[in-house]
Each structure stands twice: as structure tokens, then as C-alpha cells.
Motif scaffolding. Structure first.
Motif, PDB file in Angstrom:
ATOM      1  N   LYS A  69     -42.208 -97.203  -7.354  1.00 34.84           N
ATOM      2  CA  LYS A  69     -41.883 -97.506  -5.964  1.00 34.84           C
ATOM      3  C   LYS A  69     -42.447 -98.850  -5.516  1.00 34.84           C
ATOM      4  CE  LYS A  69     -41.537 -92.663  -4.543  1.00 34.84           C
ATOM      5  NZ  LYS A  69     -42.010 -91.618  -3.594  1.00 34.84           N
ATOM      6  N   GLY A  70     -42.794 -99.691  -6.503  1.00 38.36           N
ATOM      7  CA  GLY A  70     -43.360-100.989  -6.175  1.00 38.36           C
ATOM      8  C   GLY A  70     -42.302-102.049  -5.954  1.00 38.36           C
ATOM      9  N   ILE A  71     -42.743-103.218  -5.494  1.00 40.69           N
ATOM     10  CA  ILE A  71     -41.863-104.356  -5.291  1.00 40.69           C
ATOM     11  C   ILE A  71     -42.327-105.478  -6.208  1.00 40.69           C
ATOM     12  CG2 ILE A  71     -43.254-105.077  -3.294  1.00 40.69           C
ATOM     13  CD1 ILE A  71     -40.737-106.346  -2.141  1.00 40.69           C
ATOM     14  N   GLU A  72     -41.420-106.003  -7.019  1.00 39.80           N
ATOM     15  CA  GLU A  72     -41.795-107.038  -7.980  1.00 39.80           C
ATOM     16  C   GLU A  72     -42.008-108.370  -7.273  1.00 39.80           C
ATOM     17  OE1 GLU A  72     -40.294-108.963 -12.250  1.00 39.80           O
ATOM     18  OE2 GLU A  72     -39.134-107.363 -11.280  1.00 39.80           O
ATOM     19  N   THR A  73     -42.978-109.128  -7.756  1.00 38.78           N
ATOM     20  CA  THR A  73     -43.277-110.433  -7.194  1.00 38.78           C
ATOM     21  C   THR A  73     -43.521-111.412  -8.333  1.00 38.78           C
ATOM     22  OG1 THR A  73     -44.868-111.679  -5.842  1.00 38.78           O
ATOM     23  CG2 THR A  73     -45.704-109.774  -7.003  1.00 38.78           C
ATOM     24  N   ASP A  74     -43.460-112.705  -8.029  1.00 40.43           N
ATOM     25  CA  ASP A  74     -43.693-113.711  -9.071  1.00 40.43           C
ATOM     26  C   ASP A  74     -45.048-114.382  -8.900  1.00 40.43           C
ATOM     27  OD1 ASP A  74     -43.124-115.052  -6.768  1.00 40.43           O
ATOM     28  OD2 ASP A  74     -41.635-116.407  -7.631  1.00 40.43           O
ATOM     29  N   ALA A  75     -45.907-113.857  -8.026  1.00 36.20           N
ATOM     30  CA  ALA A  75     -47.199-114.479  -7.745  1.00 36.20           C
ATOM     31  C   ALA A  75     -48.301-113.867  -8.596  1.00 36.20           C
ATOM     32  CB  ALA A  75     -47.529-114.328  -6.268  1.00 36.20           C
ATOM     33  N   TYR A  76     -49.419-114.591  -8.690  1.00 35.38           N
ATOM     34  CA  TYR A  76     -50.611-114.025  -9.312  1.00 35.38           C
ATOM     35  C   TYR A  76     -51.734-113.861  -8.300  1.00 35.38           C
ATOM     36  CZ  TYR A  76     -54.413-112.886 -12.379  1.00 35.38           C
ATOM     37  OH  TYR A  76     -55.449-112.212 -12.965  1.00 35.38           O
ATOM     38  N   SER A  77     -51.904-114.813  -7.402  1.00 34.21           N
ATOM     39  CA  SER A  77     -52.989-114.751  -6.431  1.00 34.21           C
ATOM     40  C   SER A  77     -52.533-114.008  -5.184  1.00 34.21           C
ATOM     41  CB  SER A  77     -53.434-116.164  -6.048  1.00 34.21           C
ATOM     42  OG  SER A  77     -53.845-116.888  -7.189  1.00 34.21           O
ATOM     43  N   PHE A  78     -53.408-113.159  -4.641  1.00 31.07           N
ATOM     44  CA  PHE A  78     -53.076-112.376  -3.450  1.00 31.07           C
ATOM     45  C   PHE A  78     -54.262-112.398  -2.490  1.00 31.07           C
ATOM     46  CE2 PHE A  78     -50.302-110.984  -6.760  1.00 31.07           C
ATOM     47  CZ  PHE A  78     -49.086-110.758  -6.123  1.00 31.07           C
ATOM     48  N   VAL A  79     -53.966-112.755  -1.238  1.00 35.18           N
ATOM     49  CA  VAL A  79     -55.022-112.890  -0.233  1.00 35.18           C
ATOM     50  C   VAL A  79     -54.748-111.918   0.911  1.00 35.18           C
ATOM     51  CG1 VAL A  79     -56.305-114.484   1.234  1.00 35.18           C
ATOM     52  CG2 VAL A  79     -55.092-115.350  -0.792  1.00 35.18           C
TER      53      VAL A  79
END
Length: 404
Positions: A69-79
Motif C-alpha cells: 500500500k506504499g507509494i513509490e518515489t525516486d528520492a533518497y533523502s526525506f525531511v
């Protein structure tokens, strides 16, 4: 979450809810529901790279969680900031995309993607902004960039450039390891230096601690703060090593790898811009010869720190560690029971500190290759194993978001 007003206030609630800005973030004090939000990587296979997904769970005390149920992203850093999760791509123009939980508790994009710079360091400032910084690491291109992201209006709020020549030591070049707010008008950036010439791999400056002080919000150079009693603070992409406590004093800790100095905690007292020579917490001596690996602030004068289990592990990227509650004022180390010794995960600790300033949610990968959340009570230094992740290769972020 529907506001838990009494029936007598029902009519007022109706009008308030009709006029509420749907983009106004829910907060812990508004009676909102919450979910734990993680960034997890899928298990790659031949010809298929692993990919990051943002996933969520109502609780971390037990159960299992996967990527379905996740959403794919192309990032590595998350703030995490202002009840948003800002995803920053490491590369190119460092595009930043905000995410939130919608009224149903589902992860959705919260605004437009904004280009900035590739952020090698980042961290929240106050309650409605975060700061990132990028640099090349090449003396031929010495200008670094600092930027402020407005987490309320979801736009870049300012940027500045800084000449890294100001930080070099002889012929060795600086690397930043994190950015941390101090007071209301300064940012502290710990760094170290390393040789850039061909054939040179080992720094000559293992016995110094450096912190760059930057003015905020202008993001301009202020001064360099140095000490010579332990080693450098922080690690590459770690966003750890230094923190202002609730009392206003700033504490930094160093592994002191290959240094003649011990692994230790040092302090910059509130309202000052120099290391306090009357304070020195020798972690290596207090722990029986172990070096600190990483640390995160819990509250009061307590930190959750990991220690390498022996000298051989200190130079290993995923060195084996054990956890402790460290009181930097009392200068005590209390080993956490209930969490097994484990190889540290890449770059930094994956932790979330609850609003009580005592409960810590800690993600680890055990010796069987499984990822779990452990709930740690800082007062008793005890922990219980909870949520298990399924079919994932890594966890890079844990936070909590609110919705209603």
C-alpha cells in the motif's frame, strides 16, 4: 480526525469544519489521528533495481508491514517538517516533493515538485522550514550552496553561496556532515577535512573538531569553531553528531577514528561560540574502551547512542553496535536491554522520538536480515520488539504524520 467536541458544540464544529483550509496541516495538538511513516526499499533482483516506497502503519507495537500500500518515489533523502515529508532526490537539480496523509490516512503528494540543489546535508529548522546544503568536494569548484525550504508555503525561501576555501586546512578540503539550528539565528555545520591530491588518502588532521557557524536566515558565513580534545563530529550523510538540547547548550560527539584523542562528548554553552573547556565527557573511558558510533537526541539531557562493540568494528561501514542511553549532564552511560547487538544500518540511526520526550522508536536490521521497530523507554533503558517489515531490503526513514 473528527474533532472530539461534546455534542453541545456540534453546530460550532460544523461551521468550523466547513471553513477549514484543506491544506492546513493537522498537528499533534488538534486531536488528529496519526500514522507512522517509513521509507522502505524493495528487494531488488537480477536486472531490477530496488526502489524506495513511502509506507505507513497505525502502530509499531506489533504486526507486519510490507510495500503493497506504499507509494513509490525516486528520492533518497526525506525531511519531516510541518506535518509533511519532503522527499529530495540526490542528484541533478535536487528536486523536492512534499508528501502528506490525506483525510483517509493515505499517503499523497502535497504540492508541486521544486528544484533546488543536490543536498548532501539537510535538517529541520524551527517548525516551518528546513535547510539543505550542497557542495562538489572539488577545490576547483569551491562554492557551496545553502538553501532554506519554506515548509508552510512549499517553496524555496532563500539561498546563499559559501566559499569552502574558508574551511580548508592547509591542502585538505572540507566535507559537511549535517546542519543543526542553534538558538534562533544560527546554524551549526560540523565538518572534517581530507586530502584531494592524487595518491593521498589519509588526513593529517584526525585530532580536531570543527564546526562552521552560519547566520540564519541569511545563510551567510559567521565563524569557525574548533577544539582539539577529541576528533571530527559526524559522518557522511549521517545528519548526526551535534544537537542543541532543550536547555540551550549544544553537545557534539565524536568517534575519534584513528585519533590520539578519545571518543568523547564536547559542549558549547548556551549563548557562546566556543567549546567549553570545563566540560569533557570521555565516552571511551566511561564505556570501558568503546567508541561511540552515532547518536540522536531524546530530550532533557539524554541521547540514544550506539557504540561499536570492539575496536575492529570502528572502521567498518556497517560495524556492529550496541545501544545506550547517554546522559550528557550526569555523564552516565546506561546500556539498553531488550535490543540485540546489531550491525548499524547505512548512514544514520533510524529513530523517531515521541512527544513525551522519553519513548523512542528505533529501526534495526537483525542478524537474520529482518527489519523491526523496537520501542525504547529512555527512563528505564529497556526495549520491546514490535513491528516487523516484510519483503524489504532497507529502511531509511521513520517519522509520524497526522491527519483528520
Amino acid at each position: 480526525m473528527k474533532n472530539s467536541f461534546y455534542m453541545l458544540a456540534g453546530l460550532s464544529w460544523f461551521f468550523l469544519s466547513c471553513s477549514k483550509d484543506p491544506d492546513q496541516p493537522a498537528t499533534p495538538n488538534s486531536g488528529a489521528k496519526s500514522k507512522y511513516v517509513f521509507v522502505a526499499y524493495s528487494v531488488g533482483s537480477e536486472g531490477v533495481e530496488s526502489a524506495p516506497y513511502i509506507i505507513s502503519a497505525d502502530s509499531v507495537t506489533g504486526g507486519k508491514l510490507g510495500l503493497s500500500k506504499g507509494i513509490e518515489t525516486d528520492a533518497y533523502s526525506f525531511v519531516p517538517q510541518n506535518n509533511r515529508l519532503f522527499a529530495a532526490v540526490y542528484g541533478g537539480q535536487g528536486p523536492i516533493t512534499p508528501y502528506k496523509l490525506d483525510a483517509n490516512g493515505q499517503i499523497v503528494q502535497a504540492g508541486n515538485t521544486v528544484n533546488a540543489v543536490t543536498a548532501a546535508i539537510y535538517g529541520p529548522v524551527g517548525t516551518d522550514a528546513w535547510v539543505g546544503g550542497g557542495f562538489t568536494g572539488d577545490p576547483k569548484d569551491p562554492m557551496a550552496t545553502l538553501f532554506r525550504f519554506d515548509a508552510k508555503n512549499l517553496i524555496l525561501g532563500g539561498r546563499s553561496t559559501l566559499d569552502m576555501n574558508l574551511l580548508k586546512v592547509q591542502d585538505e578540503w572540507p566535507t559537511w556532515y549535517g546542519v543543526f539550528p542553534v538558538g534562533t539565528d544560527k546554524l551549526f555545520i560540523p565538518y572534517d577535512v581530507s586530502p584531494t591530491g592524487s595518491g593521498e588518502t589519509q588526513t593529517k588532521f584526525r585530532d580536531s573538531t570543527w564546526v562552521l557557524a552560519v547566520n540564519y536566515p541569511s545563510l551567510t558565513f559567521h565563524k569557525i569553531i574548533r577544539d582539539g580534545r577529541t576528533g571530527p563530529i559526524g559522518n557522511w550523510f549521517g545528519m548526526q553528531g551535534l544537537k542543541e538540547t532543550q536547555g540551550g547548550d549544544v553537545y557534539g560527539w565524536s568517534t575519534a577514528v584513528k585519533s590520539k584523542n578519545p571518543s568523547a562528548v564536547v559542549r558549547i554553552k548556551k549563548g557562546t561560540e566556543a567549546f567549553d573547556q570545563s566540560y569533557f565527557f570521555n565516552l571511551e573511558q566511561k564505556s570501558g574502551g568503546l567508541k561511540v558510533a552515532r547518536g540522536e537526541y531524546i530530550g532533557g539531557s539524554k541521547f540514544l547512542m550506539s557504540f561499536y562493540t570492539n575496536a575492529a568494528q570502528v572502521e567498518e561501514w556497517n560495524g556492529r553496535t550496541k545501544l545506550a542511553i547517554v546522559d550528557v549532564v550526569a555523564q552516565t552511560i546506561t546500556w539498553v536491554t531488550g535490543v540485540p547487538e546489531h550491525a548499524q544500518m547505512s548512514y544514520k540511526q533510524k529513530i523517531f522520538v515521541e512527544s513525551d520526550g522519553n519513548t523512542v522508536q528505533y529501526v534495526l536490521k537483525d542478524d537474520a536480515g529482518k527489519h523491526f521497530v523496537y520501542t525504547i523507554n529512555a527512563s528505564t533503558a529497556t526495549a520491546k520488539k514490535g513491528l516487523e517489515f516484510e519483503n524489504i531490503s532497507d529502511i531509511t526513514t521513520i517519522s509520524k504524520l497526522y491527519y483528520e
